[in-house]
Design a protein around this motif. Structure first.
Motif, PDB file in Angstrom:
ATOM      1  N   ASP A   1       7.616   0.460  14.488  1.00  0.00           N
ATOM      2  CA  ASP A   1       8.440   1.540  13.961  1.00  0.00           C
ATOM      3  C   ASP A   1       7.668   2.170  12.799  1.00  0.00           C
ATOM      4  OD1 ASP A   1      10.238   3.201  12.723  1.00  0.00           O
ATOM      5  OD2 ASP A   1      11.943   1.842  12.969  1.00  0.00           O
ATOM      6  N   GLU A   2       7.103   3.335  13.086  1.00  0.00           N
ATOM      7  CA  GLU A   2       6.231   4.009  12.112  1.00  0.00           C
ATOM      8  C   GLU A   2       6.942   4.260  10.780  1.00  0.00           C
ATOM      9  OE1 GLU A   2       4.604   7.549  13.821  1.00  0.00           O
ATOM     10  OE2 GLU A   2       3.352   7.950  12.057  1.00  0.00           O
ATOM     11  N   GLU A   3       8.255   4.531  10.866  1.00  0.00           N
ATOM     12  CA  GLU A   3       9.022   4.856   9.660  1.00  0.00           C
ATOM     13  C   GLU A   3       9.205   3.629   8.758  1.00  0.00           C
ATOM     14  OE1 GLU A   3      10.270   7.963   8.976  1.00  0.00           O
ATOM     15  OE2 GLU A   3       9.025   8.513  10.694  1.00  0.00           O
ATOM     16  N   LYS A   4       9.235   2.446   9.406  1.00  0.00           N
ATOM     17  CA  LYS A   4       9.617   1.257   8.633  1.00  0.00           C
ATOM     18  C   LYS A   4       8.456   0.332   8.279  1.00  0.00           C
ATOM     19  CE  LYS A   4      14.394   1.019  10.077  1.00  0.00           C
ATOM     20  NZ  LYS A   4      15.360   0.356  10.931  1.00  0.00           N
ATOM     21  N   ILE A   5       7.292   0.574   8.856  1.00  0.00           N
ATOM     22  CA  ILE A   5       6.200  -0.386   8.618  1.00  0.00           C
ATOM     23  C   ILE A   5       5.544  -0.170   7.243  1.00  0.00           C
ATOM     24  CG2 ILE A   5       4.280   0.932   9.666  1.00  0.00           C
ATOM     25  CD1 ILE A   5       3.499  -1.887  10.907  1.00  0.00           C
ATOM     26  N   THR A   6       5.277  -1.280   6.577  1.00  0.00           N
ATOM     27  CA  THR A   6       4.561  -1.236   5.290  1.00  0.00           C
ATOM     28  C   THR A   6       3.475  -2.303   5.341  1.00  0.00           C
ATOM     29  OG1 THR A   6       6.575  -0.579   4.117  1.00  0.00           O
ATOM     30  CG2 THR A   6       4.816  -1.495   2.772  1.00  0.00           C
ATOM     31  N   PHE A   7       2.318  -1.964   4.825  1.00  0.00           N
ATOM     32  CA  PHE A   7       1.249  -2.962   4.700  1.00  0.00           C
ATOM     33  C   PHE A   7       1.139  -3.359   3.229  1.00  0.00           C
ATOM     34  CE2 PHE A   7       0.292  -1.028   8.748  1.00  0.00           C
ATOM     35  CZ  PHE A   7      -0.099  -2.118   9.509  1.00  0.00           C
ATOM     36  N   TYR A   8       0.663  -4.569   3.036  1.00  0.00           N
ATOM     37  CA  TYR A   8       0.585  -5.121   1.669  1.00  0.00           C
ATOM     38  C   TYR A   8      -0.786  -5.746   1.446  1.00  0.00           C
ATOM     39  CZ  TYR A   8       5.648  -5.115   2.506  1.00  0.00           C
ATOM     40  OH  TYR A   8       6.930  -4.763   2.841  1.00  0.00           O
TER      41      TYR A   8
ATOM     42  N   PHE B   1       0.881  -1.176   0.000  1.00  0.00           N
ATOM     43  CA  PHE B   1       0.000   0.000   0.000  1.00  0.00           C
ATOM     44  C   PHE B   1       0.915   1.221   0.000  1.00  0.00           C
ATOM     45  CE2 PHE B   1      -3.031  -2.995   2.046  1.00  0.00           C
ATOM     46  CZ  PHE B   1      -4.153  -2.739   1.263  1.00  0.00           C
ATOM     47  N   ALA B   2       0.404   2.330  -0.530  1.00  0.00           N
ATOM     48  CA  ALA B   2       1.222   3.553  -0.588  1.00  0.00           C
ATOM     49  C   ALA B   2       1.456   4.114   0.804  1.00  0.00           C
ATOM     50  CB  ALA B   2       0.526   4.582  -1.474  1.00  0.00           C
ATOM     51  N   SER B   3       0.539   3.852   1.733  1.00  0.00           N
ATOM     52  CA  SER B   3       0.680   4.400   3.086  1.00  0.00           C
ATOM     53  C   SER B   3      -0.142   3.559   4.062  1.00  0.00           C
ATOM     54  CB  SER B   3       0.156   5.844   3.115  1.00  0.00           C
ATOM     55  OG  SER B   3      -1.246   5.815   2.867  1.00  0.00           O
ATOM     56  N   VAL B   4       0.128   3.783   5.344  1.00  0.00           N
ATOM     57  CA  VAL B   4      -0.650   3.094   6.376  1.00  0.00           C
ATOM     58  C   VAL B   4      -2.113   3.501   6.257  1.00  0.00           C
ATOM     59  CG1 VAL B   4      -0.984   2.868   8.878  1.00  0.00           C
ATOM     60  CG2 VAL B   4       1.332   2.897   7.933  1.00  0.00           C
ATOM     61  N   GLU B   5      -2.321   4.769   5.933  1.00  0.00           N
ATOM     62  CA  GLU B   5      -3.708   5.259   5.821  1.00  0.00           C
ATOM     63  C   GLU B   5      -4.459   4.548   4.697  1.00  0.00           C
ATOM     64  OE1 GLU B   5      -5.554   6.749   7.945  1.00  0.00           O
ATOM     65  OE2 GLU B   5      -3.734   6.744   9.115  1.00  0.00           O
ATOM     66  N   GLU B   6      -3.753   4.284   3.600  1.00  0.00           N
ATOM     67  CA  GLU B   6      -4.416   3.574   2.495  1.00  0.00           C
ATOM     68  C   GLU B   6      -4.817   2.168   2.947  1.00  0.00           C
ATOM     69  OE1 GLU B   6      -2.171   2.649  -1.054  1.00  0.00           O
ATOM     70  OE2 GLU B   6      -3.999   2.363  -2.208  1.00  0.00           O
ATOM     71  N   ALA B   7      -3.919   1.511   3.690  1.00  0.00           N
ATOM     72  CA  ALA B   7      -4.239   0.169   4.200  1.00  0.00           C
ATOM     73  C   ALA B   7      -5.423   0.255   5.169  1.00  0.00           C
ATOM     74  CB  ALA B   7      -3.012  -0.424   4.902  1.00  0.00           C
ATOM     75  N   ARG B   8      -5.414   1.310   5.993  1.00  0.00           N
ATOM     76  CA  ARG B   8      -6.514   1.504   6.957  1.00  0.00           C
ATOM     77  C   ARG B   8      -7.851   1.674   6.249  1.00  0.00           C
ATOM     78  NH1 ARG B   8      -3.590   4.774  10.662  1.00  0.00           N
ATOM     79  NH2 ARG B   8      -3.426   3.524  12.539  1.00  0.00           N
TER      80      ARG B   8
END
Ligand code: SF4
Ligand code: SF4
Length: 193
Positions: free
Chosen positions: A85-92, A57-64
């Motif tokens: 770690d907010e800087e390093k987390i990515t959702f897929y 996802f482009a951002s945590v918000e998009e995943a949300r």
């Protein structure tokens, strides 16, 4: 004789999956995206398999916006383990998940999907059919560690009574094995069980 694959699956009651598709729709990994890309370049099987089906996802918000409950559950769990770690987390999300929650490559899905949940300590989405089973398995792990701790104490008492070197060596070997059991679960907090 059953194969490794059959044994692995037999340990996970597949019928508990209610096919909600949540673990395909929004997931994260313990490794940051950049590291996964590096590993993929090096031909790492796990990274290649994962990035072969999941897209970031482009951002945590998009995943949300796709599944807020699952995203927040993952973040809460990571925070409580001190691993967020907010800087390093990515959702897929998986490109093969269909609108009806079915997998479009079900028969050919990779091992990482077949082996889900990979460990009793996996974070699963709220409402996952495996929740109760995972809880039970985690309690079994905790019980195993508690028994190992008790046996370590017994070994301490035994060592004080034994003078024979050969027997002492055997006790040390048993202690080593028991300590290994405890250490195996260290990352899940076994020191406090
Ligand atoms: S979240 Fe759990 S119940 Fe839903 S599809 Fe995944 S494994 Fe099955
Ligand atoms: S390949 Fe199929 S089972 Fe695996 S994550 Fe994608 S939709 Fe789910």
């Amino acid at each position: 004789m059953s194969s490794y694959e059959e044994n692995y699956l037999n340990k996970r009651p597949q019928e508990l999956c209610n096919m909600c598709g949540k673990c395909c729709r929004v997931v994260t990994t313990s490794l940051p995206y950049q590291e996964l890309l590096e590993l993929q370049k090096q031909g790492d099987k796990g990274a290649c398999e994962f990035l072969g089906i999941f897209e970031p996802f482009a951002s945590v918000e998009e995943a949300r916006s796709v599944d807020k409950e699952t995203v927040d559950n993952i973040i809460d769990n990571l925070k409580s383990d001190g691993k967020y770690d907010e800087e390093k987390i990515t959702f897929y999300t998986c490109k093969y998940l269909q609108e009806d929650n079915k997998c479009s490559i079900y028969e050919e899905r990779p091992a990482l999907c077949r082996h889900c949940p990979s460990t009793p300590w996996a974070i699963v989405p709220p409402g996952c059919g495996f929740e109760g089973w995972l809880f039970m398995k985690r309690e079994e792990d905790k019980e195993r560690v508690r028994r190992a701790k008790e046996e370590l104490l017994e070994m301490e008492v035994l060592k004080k009574k034994v003078t024979n070197l050969e027997t002492l060596d055997k006790i040390y070997a048993v202690e080593h094995k028991l300590q290994r059991t405890i250490d195996m679960y260290k990352k899940y907090g076994s020191e406090n069980w």
